[in-house]
Design an enzyme around this catalytic site. Structure first.
Site, PDB file in Angstrom:
ATOM      1  N   GLU A  42       0.813  -1.144  -0.104  1.00  0.00           N
ATOM      2  CA  GLU A  42       0.008  -0.036  -0.062  1.00  0.00           C
ATOM      3  C   GLU A  42       0.984   1.216  -0.012  1.00  0.00           C
ATOM      4  O   GLU A  42       0.377   2.173  -0.709  1.00  0.00           O
ATOM      5  CB  GLU A  42      -0.949   0.038   1.308  1.00  0.00           C
ATOM      6  CG  GLU A  42      -2.150  -1.048   1.096  1.00  0.00           C
ATOM      7  CD  GLU A  42      -2.969  -0.568   0.245  1.00  0.00           C
ATOM      8  OE1 GLU A  42      -2.868  -0.661  -1.080  1.00  0.00           O
ATOM      9  OE2 GLU A  42      -4.286  -0.336   0.621  1.00  0.00           O
ATOM     10  N   THR A  69      -4.884   8.541  -5.180  1.00  0.00           N
ATOM     11  CA  THR A  69      -4.918   8.496  -3.988  1.00  0.00           C
ATOM     12  C   THR A  69      -4.095   9.589  -3.374  1.00  0.00           C
ATOM     13  O   THR A  69      -4.195  10.372  -2.395  1.00  0.00           O
ATOM     14  CB  THR A  69      -4.641   7.301  -3.275  1.00  0.00           C
ATOM     15  OG1 THR A  69      -5.561   6.330  -4.013  1.00  0.00           O
ATOM     16  CG2 THR A  69      -4.500   7.114  -1.834  1.00  0.00           C
TER      17      THR A  69
HETATM   18  P1  ADP Z   1      -7.179   1.858  -5.079  1.00  0.00           P
HETATM   19  O1  ADP Z   1      -7.854   2.549  -4.041  1.00  0.00           O
HETATM   20  O2  ADP Z   1      -8.194   1.330  -6.025  1.00  0.00           O
HETATM   21  O3  ADP Z   1      -6.343   0.802  -4.634  1.00  0.00           O
HETATM   22  P2  ADP Z   1      -5.024   3.577  -5.422  1.00  0.00           P
HETATM   23  O4  ADP Z   1      -4.917   4.731  -6.296  1.00  0.00           O
HETATM   24  O5  ADP Z   1      -4.527   3.340  -4.021  1.00  0.00           O
HETATM   25  O6  ADP Z   1      -6.324   2.805  -6.038  1.00  0.00           O
HETATM   26  O7  ADP Z   1      -3.877   2.390  -6.197  1.00  0.00           O
HETATM   27  C1  ADP Z   1      -3.546   2.026  -7.359  1.00  0.00           C
HETATM   28  C2  ADP Z   1      -2.215   2.445  -7.507  1.00  0.00           C
HETATM   29  O8  ADP Z   1      -1.502   1.341  -7.328  1.00  0.00           O
HETATM   30  C3  ADP Z   1      -1.961   2.759  -9.183  1.00  0.00           C
HETATM   31  O9  ADP Z   1      -1.112   3.695  -9.636  1.00  0.00           O
HETATM   32  C4  ADP Z   1      -1.500   1.567  -9.737  1.00  0.00           C
HETATM   33  O10 ADP Z   1      -0.714   1.921 -10.708  1.00  0.00           O
HETATM   34  C5  ADP Z   1      -0.591   1.110  -8.534  1.00  0.00           C
HETATM   35  N1  ADP Z   1      -0.519  -0.518  -8.512  1.00  0.00           N
HETATM   36  C6  ADP Z   1       0.693  -1.172  -8.474  1.00  0.00           C
HETATM   37  N2  ADP Z   1       0.493  -2.491  -8.602  1.00  0.00           N
HETATM   38  C7  ADP Z   1      -0.711  -2.646  -8.499  1.00  0.00           C
HETATM   39  C8  ADP Z   1      -1.815  -3.755  -8.289  1.00  0.00           C
HETATM   40  N3  ADP Z   1      -1.125  -4.909  -8.375  1.00  0.00           N
HETATM   41  N4  ADP Z   1      -3.047  -3.678  -8.441  1.00  0.00           N
HETATM   42  C9  ADP Z   1      -3.553  -2.338  -8.259  1.00  0.00           C
HETATM   43  N5  ADP Z   1      -2.953  -1.164  -8.308  1.00  0.00           N
HETATM   44  C10 ADP Z   1      -1.484  -1.328  -8.641  1.00  0.00           C
END
Ligand code: ADP
Length: 306
Positions: free
Chosen positions: A128, A181
């Protein structure tokens, strides 16, 4: 056992007055992950189906969380990870958390479950940190443990699972606009007035109490975010209309899902949750923004082995 296939669920973090501490687990949306033990040490992400995300372990939240777990457990083997992504990245329903939690859960199972799911939260939040810059646990904890979870403390990490009434349903609508985020965090204020903190504490206590006792009225009255929603909701077009429409349809209340752009509502009963979904969809249909909408019970167990 050399291979495991998982359903890794979507989750809602920042549940209204529970900013950064209260999350819940969904049942009807999630990714599928296949994790395979290999003789070659380390982590390889072999394929991600359904979206364009980095395959390098160090750039993918699944890889980062998995590597943190391997550094701790020091197994004499490695793992391959394949992800079928049904949760869109950046949707606000825990896309990154599903990958991070699924990776550490699967590896732990293939190693004979040396750690409890609660202990795995510590490793999942390393993923995260990559996604959002903050090692928040309110998505990975409900993904790993199911139900509602409260992060009572981050240092040391102390996570409590909160029971919830059977008829509680979630409606979540995802307008397809991009809201990072990191950007949604940057608008927040560092300091808050004491009066607002007091209102937030009262509501969070009320919400937790309502979940324990199945008091839907109390849950509804407590779904009020004094601190974050008034600032962040400006970044989500139609937020006020979506929330009002859900409430008019009979929902108990709602708020921003995670850091948005998804918006959620809680309802007593599936029928009311479906009405809230229709009412929220009607608002979105007045715009040109595509969206998807989900109705789900609370998932009581979290990640499932398929
Ligand atoms: P969510 O709340 O939907 O998880 P976030 O913005 O917190 O969205 O996280 C998504 C971010 O993490 C994006 O920038 C994405 O490119 C990155 N990321 C890296 N690996 C992954 C993954 N396996 N699954 C989803 N997002 C990923």
């Amino acid at each position: 056992m050399n291979q495991i296939k998982l359903f890794s669920p979507a989750t809602i973090a920042n549940v209204s007055c529970g900013f950064d501490v209260l999350g819940l687990c969904l049942e009807s949306v999630g990714d599928e992950m296949t994790i395979t033990k290999t003789a070659q040490p380390g982590i390889r992400i072999t394929e991600i189906v359904g979206t364009d995300l980095p395959l390098e372990a160090e750039k993918n939240v699944a890889g980062v969380a998995a590597l943190a777990l391997l550094a701790h457990l020091q197994p004499d083997c490695g793992f391959e990870i394949r992800i079928v992504k049904n949760i869109k990245a950046g949707s606000g329903i825990g896309s990154s958390a599903a990958s991070a939690a699924g990776a550490v859960f699967g590896i732990n199972q293939l190693l004979g479950a040396p750690l409890t799911n609660k202990e795995l939260v510590h490793f999942a939040i390393q993923g995260e940190k990559l996604a959002s810059g903050s090692a928040h646990a309110d998505n990975v904890a409900p993904a790993l443990l199911g139900g509602f979870t409260l992060v009572r403390s981050y240092e040391p990490l102390d996570i409590i699972t909160i029971p919830s009434p059977n008829e509680l349903y979630v409606t979540v609508i995802h307008p397809h606009i991009e809201l990072k985020t990191k950007d949604a965090r940057s608008v927040l204020k560092e300091n808050i007035p004491l009066k607002k903190a007091t209102i937030q504490c009262g509501n969070l206590g009320g919400l937790i109490s309502g979940l324990y006792t199945g008091d839907y009225g109390l849950i509804g009255r407590s779904l009020h975010d004094e601190l974050v929603e008034p600032i962040r909701s400006i970044l989500i077009p139609q937020f006020d209309e979506l929330k009002a429409a859900a409430k008019t349809a009979g929902a108990l209340g709602g708020g921003i899902s995670g850091s948005g752009p998804s918006v959620f509502a809680l309802s007593k009963g599936k029928e009311t949750a479906a009405k809230a979904a229709d009412a929220m969809s009607a608002i979105m249909l007045q715009t040109s923004v595509p969206f998807d909408v989900h109705v789900s019970p609370i998932n009581p167990t979290g990640i499932k082995i398929l």
